[in-house]
Write a protein that holds these residues in place. Structure first.
Motif, mmCIF file in Angstrom:
data_model
loop_
_atom_site.group_PDB
_atom_site.id
_atom_site.type_symbol
_atom_site.label_atom_id
_atom_site.label_comp_id
_atom_site.label_asym_id
_atom_site.label_seq_id
_atom_site.Cartn_x
_atom_site.Cartn_y
_atom_site.Cartn_z
ATOM 1 N N ASP A 1 -8.191 6.273 12.225
ATOM 2 C CA ASP A 1 -9.321 6.329 11.307
ATOM 3 C C ASP A 1 -9.594 7.780 10.897
ATOM 4 O O ASP A 1 -10.681 8.300 11.136
ATOM 5 N N GLY A 2 -8.576 8.444 10.315
ATOM 6 C CA GLY A 2 -8.740 9.865 10.004
ATOM 7 C C GLY A 2 -9.024 10.169 8.550
ATOM 8 O O GLY A 2 -9.326 11.305 8.194
ATOM 9 N N GLU A 3 -8.933 9.141 7.684
ATOM 10 C CA GLU A 3 -9.038 9.388 6.231
ATOM 11 C C GLU A 3 -10.314 10.139 5.865
ATOM 12 O O GLU A 3 -10.282 11.105 5.100
ATOM 13 N N ALA A 4 -11.452 9.720 6.451
ATOM 14 C CA ALA A 4 -12.739 10.333 6.076
ATOM 15 C C ALA A 4 -12.743 11.823 6.402
ATOM 16 O O ALA A 4 -13.408 12.621 5.748
ATOM 17 N N ALA A 5 -11.976 12.216 7.434
ATOM 18 C CA ALA A 5 -11.910 13.626 7.823
ATOM 19 C C ALA A 5 -10.707 14.317 7.167
ATOM 20 O O ALA A 5 -10.361 15.442 7.527
ATOM 21 N N GLU B 1 -5.190 1.014 20.994
ATOM 22 C CA GLU B 1 -5.295 1.124 19.526
ATOM 23 C C GLU B 1 -6.446 2.067 19.180
ATOM 24 O O GLU B 1 -7.488 2.029 19.831
ATOM 25 N N PRO B 2 -6.276 2.907 18.143
ATOM 26 C CA PRO B 2 -7.398 3.787 17.754
ATOM 27 C C PRO B 2 -8.575 2.969 17.217
ATOM 28 O O PRO B 2 -8.382 2.074 16.404
ATOM 29 N N GLY B 3 -9.767 3.292 17.700
ATOM 30 C CA GLY B 3 -10.979 2.620 17.229
ATOM 31 C C GLY B 3 -11.608 3.421 16.098
ATOM 32 O O GLY B 3 -11.023 4.398 15.610
ATOM 33 N N PRO B 4 -12.836 3.069 15.701
ATOM 34 C CA PRO B 4 -13.513 3.828 14.638
ATOM 35 C C PRO B 4 -13.658 5.287 15.048
ATOM 36 O O PRO B 4 -14.034 5.589 16.180
ATOM 37 N N VAL C 1 -7.329 10.227 20.307
ATOM 38 C CA VAL C 1 -8.478 11.146 20.445
ATOM 39 C C VAL C 1 -9.496 10.913 19.327
ATOM 40 O O VAL C 1 -9.139 10.460 18.233
ATOM 41 N N PRO C 2 -10.776 11.275 19.575
ATOM 42 C CA PRO C 2 -11.751 11.275 18.488
ATOM 43 C C PRO C 2 -11.363 12.328 17.451
ATOM 44 O O PRO C 2 -10.801 13.378 17.808
ATOM 45 N N VAL C 3 -11.673 12.073 16.181
ATOM 46 C CA VAL C 3 -11.247 13.015 15.122
ATOM 47 C C VAL C 3 -11.825 14.415 15.323
ATOM 48 O O VAL C 3 -11.218 15.398 14.924
ATOM 49 N N ASP C 4 -12.988 14.517 16.003
ATOM 50 C CA ASP C 4 -13.554 15.870 16.143
ATOM 51 C C ASP C 4 -12.817 16.705 17.196
ATOM 52 O O ASP C 4 -13.163 17.861 17.413
#
Ligand SMILES: NC(=O)c1ccc[n+]([C@@H]2O[C@H](COP(=O)([O-])OP(=O)(O)OC[C@H]3O[C@@H](n4cnc5c(N)ncnc54)[C@H](OP(=O)(O)O)[C@@H]3O)[C@@H](O)[C@H]2O)c1
Length: 334
Positions: free
Chosen positions: A77-81, A28-31, A104-107
């Motif tokens: 958790d991509g909304e902020a980006a 599951e995707p984390g923060p 993957v991490p959003v960055d």
């Protein structure tokens, strides 16, 4: 727990022998993480080297293949980006793209315009970024300057030709196959030469005697020596690939009397050293160039993940034009 089919390897060896389709749990995707549902991902020479255990850094085994690709945000958790489900993205600084899904991490995600062709989007990060950096980071070029490159038909070579032309620099393309000459002239090469012993003598006539101060070497061996010999005193040769698998052997005099600068480039190192702003600025430029048609996708063949051995054999085949890609789902499904 989300699962995905992925092309994995548990040992190093001939790519078509060691890679197999497996089902993996992606978690599951984390923060700060997103899940990307993949559309397509290319097979690069570096991918083959990773499977063979001959890359600059060996992956921890077992590993999933693939170092770039294109997909859409599925969850996380991509909304902020600004990453909403359905947003098309390319993956950067990521391994494991030969998979139906990847967490993957959003960055590591590069948001793309909706209308960028999937094949171009899937091949936008590694080779065009390499071309971009080598043209901008080593020698300050001005309008009309010549840039010499071997393996000019490679994806990096084609990106060098496009980016150089769009900046007013003149790509002097070197190829090993004569049949590629018309195609590369059409693409924008200012001249195309065969990678043989006549190459050096032909250059002054083509350039009108202008100095060549930058050469980009993806081959090594005798080809690299020919590039180095063609450079002006104080010129720079950047080695970024070794397709011939032959070492660089340069006469001492090229350093003593011509003071050539012999440099190397590895995009992985650049990504590690660059900040987010520099990465973002480069991706912005590359997306613009892709949108304008300066960067083009060259696709030789596509395979489903279930045909990993056939895909890897095709990608290992010599004298191919364009990339072999894994297609996870049709572009129309986006
Ligand atoms: N350092 C970095 O950060 C970085 C980043 C990206 C790529 N690379 C390297 O750049 C190189 C090109 O990558 P790519 O993805 O653009 O390649 P590609 O599109 O798969 O094309 C491969 C190229 O290599 C040429 N080639 C193959 N075997 C050769 C040989 N024995 N002698 C001379 N030329 C040979 C081919 O010539 P033909 O056209 O005649 O078939 C073709 O032009 C690779 O070495 C890759 O690992 C390095």
């Amino acid at each position: 727990m989300p699962v995905a089919h992925a092309v994995r390897f548990h040992r190093f060896g001939p790519p078509a022998d060691v890679a197999h389709l497996e089902s993996i749990e992606i978690g599951e995707p984390g923060p700060g993480e997103v899940v990307v549902r993949m559309v397509c991902a290319p097979i690069h020479p570096a991918d083959l080297n990773r499977l063979e255990g001959r890359y600059g850094e060996k992956p921890e085994l077992p590993a999933t293949g693939g170092i770039e690709g294109f997909g859409t945000i599925e969850s996380g958790d991509g909304e902020a980006a600004g990453l909403r489900p359905g947003q098309p993205v390319a993956l950067s600084q990521t391994t494991g793209t030969w998979s139906e899904r990847i967490r993957v991490p959003v960055d590591r995600v590069v948001p793309l315009p909706q209308d960028l062709a999937p094949d171009l989007a899937a091949t936008l990060v590694i080779n065009p970024a390499t071309a971009w950096r080598m043209l901008h980071d080593f020698v300050p070029l001005t309008e009309g300057d010549w840039v010499l490159l071997n393996a000019a038909n490679s994806a990096v070579g084609r990106a060098v030709i496009g980016i150089a032309r769009s900046n007013g620099w003149r790509p002097l393309a070197v190829v090993r196959r004569p049949e590629l000459v018309p195609e590369l002239l059409d693409l924008g090469a200012s001249a195309v030469l065969l990678d043989d012993d006549q190459m050096r003598a032909a250059i002054p006539e083509i350039t009108g005697g202008a100095e060549v101060r930058l050469a980009l070497n993806a081959v090594g061996g005798a080809s690299a020596l020919r590039l180095a010999n063609a450079l002006a005193p104080g010129g720079t040769m950047v080695t970024y690939g070794a397709m011939s698998r032959r070492p660089l052997e340069l006469p001492n005099g090229l350093l003593i009397f011509k003071d050539l600068h012999i440099r190397g480039f590895w995009l992985t190192r650049w990504f590690r050293q660059a900040g987010a702003a520099a990465r973002g600025a480069m991706f912005h430029e590359l997306i613009q160039l892709a949108t304008k048609g300066v960067l083009k996708a060259g696709i030789a063949a596509e395979f489903p993940l279930s045909q990993a051995a056939a895909a890897l054999t095709a990608a290992s085949t010599d004298r191919r034009t364009g990339k072999v890609v894994f297609r996870m789902r049709p572009a129309e499904s986006i």
